[in-house]
Design an enzyme around this catalytic site. Structure first.
Site, PDB file in Angstrom:
ATOM      1  N   CYS A 266       0.799  -1.230   0.000  1.00 31.68           N
ATOM      2  CA  CYS A 266       0.000   0.000   0.000  1.00 31.68           C
ATOM      3  C   CYS A 266       0.829   1.276   0.000  1.00 31.68           C
ATOM      4  O   CYS A 266       0.513   2.225  -0.727  1.00 31.68           O
ATOM      5  CB  CYS A 266      -0.956   0.008   1.187  1.00 31.68           C
ATOM      6  SG  CYS A 266      -0.168   0.107   2.820  1.00 31.68           S
TER       7      CYS A 266
ATOM      8  N   HIS B  37      -2.132   1.366   7.264  1.00 37.51           N
ATOM      9  CA  HIS B  37      -2.438   1.223   5.846  1.00 37.51           C
ATOM     10  C   HIS B  37      -2.614   2.593   5.199  1.00 37.51           C
ATOM     11  O   HIS B  37      -3.417   3.404   5.654  1.00 37.51           O
ATOM     12  CB  HIS B  37      -3.714   0.402   5.656  1.00 37.51           C
ATOM     13  CG  HIS B  37      -4.188   0.350   4.237  1.00 37.51           C
ATOM     14  ND1 HIS B  37      -3.550  -0.401   3.276  1.00 37.51           N
ATOM     15  CD2 HIS B  37      -5.210   0.978   3.607  1.00 37.51           C
ATOM     16  CE1 HIS B  37      -4.187  -0.253   2.122  1.00 37.51           C
ATOM     17  NE2 HIS B  37      -5.194   0.591   2.294  1.00 37.51           N
TER      18      HIS B  37
ATOM     19  N   ASP C 197      -8.046   3.812  -3.485  1.00 32.65           N
ATOM     20  CA  ASP C 197      -7.053   2.906  -2.914  1.00 32.65           C
ATOM     21  C   ASP C 197      -6.628   1.899  -3.974  1.00 32.65           C
ATOM     22  O   ASP C 197      -7.420   1.059  -4.393  1.00 32.65           O
ATOM     23  CB  ASP C 197      -7.652   2.182  -1.704  1.00 32.65           C
ATOM     24  CG  ASP C 197      -6.604   1.491  -0.852  1.00 32.65           C
ATOM     25  OD1 ASP C 197      -5.471   1.290  -1.343  1.00 32.65           O
ATOM     26  OD2 ASP C 197      -6.905   1.145   0.306  1.00 32.65           O
TER      27      ASP C 197
END
Length: 299
Positions: A87, A126, A141
């Site tokens: 991420c 995250h 995302d």
């Protein structure tokens, strides 16, 4: 990079490293030839193109390398060497692209749940993004493994939506956070929750270090590669490959240690340098039969 409007000049530490971005190389990497106008349509198309091509993976860690999230390192790995990442890598690079194109994009940090109850407080760790378009905030995302959304999601509570055959829901959790959920086999599965507080590159740098060095991090303990496809999604954990199709239980394939490089090439488009492949095979030979159920691998 922050969502709060401020008339004073911002320090470079609050901004993306936009001036160093090779936009043409990135667009070639994701095979994107569409509009670059900062609109919802462009944002959606770029997100899908990125997810189609750039996989989620931790192979640098398990082969003895180092993960850095400065822009030059990201471009070298994800663009020039055609690798993937997790991420902090994906969303930092994607935010820089969006910023250069004229989008108003800010970082956020989420608490991964991956099936846990939304009342449980899990650690921050995250990286995701929020893009403001015409006064509305959209969650974006490209770095949540094989379970994440493929399109922007309007930050509005109690929204259910479909990204192709994949279903999502955005709610407010009992802790007051935004809660992202994914429907799996008829039930809602909690992915993560996050607040409206901005997250900066320095924050992601700290979380990146923990994810890539802490002995309890799943990215230190496991071999991970995932792909968030439009119709089929893949999750490789050590020597298990799970194949996800909408509305069906995942198909599990066990692979041998010596087959791992071929699986990475054929399924994920990941080609390692010879010395990394040798290191990966040494690691694979030590693996025992394990399961990835319950692991927060989409971080």
């Amino acid at each position: 990079m922050q969502a709060v409007r401020n008339a004073q000049p911002l320090h470079e530490s609050t901004q993306w490293e936009t001036s160093a971005l090779d936009l043409d190389a990135y667009l070639a990497r994701i095979d994107y030839r569409g509009s670059l106008t900062p609109s919802l349509e462009t944002l959606t198309a770029l997100q899908k193109a990125h997810l189609d091509v750039v996989p989620f993976e931790n192979l640098e860690i398990v082969t003895g390398g180092e993960i850095r999230i400065d822009l030059e390192s990201l471009q070298d790995k994800l663009v020039r060497r055609r690798r993937g990442g997790y991420c902090h890598e994906h969303n930092t690079l994607f935010a820089t692209v969006l910023d250069l194109l004229g989008f108003e994009v800010a970082g956020r940090n989420a608490r991964m749940l991956m099936g846990e109850d939304e009342r449980i407080v899990t650690p921050l760790g995250h990286t995701l993004l929020v893009v403001n378009l015409e006064g509305h905030d959209w969650m974006v995302d490209v770095g949540v493994g094989n379970i994440g959304p493929r399109e922007p999601i309007l930050l509005e509570a109690d929204r259910e939506l479909s990204h192709g055959p994949w279903e999502y829901r955005l709610e407010r959790s009992p802790l007051g956070y935004w809660l992202l959920r994914h429907r799996r086999l008829g039930e809602w599965f909690n992915i993560y929750q996050f607040s409206d507080e901005p997250c900066y590159r320095a924050d992601s740098g700290e979380y990146n270090y923990l994810a890539s060095h802490h002995p309890e991090s799943p990215f230190v303990r496991r071999v991970v590669a995932q792909h968030n496809g439009a119709e089929v999604r893949l999750a490789l954990t050590d020597l298990e490959l799970r194949i996800f199709r909408p509305g069906k239980a995942p198909e599990l394939q066990r692979i041998t240690a010596d087959a791992l490089p071929d699986v990475l090439r054929q399924r994920f488009g990941l080609v390692l340098a010879p010395e990394q492949e040798r290191a990966l095979l040494r690691r694979a030979e030590t693996l025992t039969e394990t399961t990835s159920e319950g692991e927060p691998l989409g971080a």
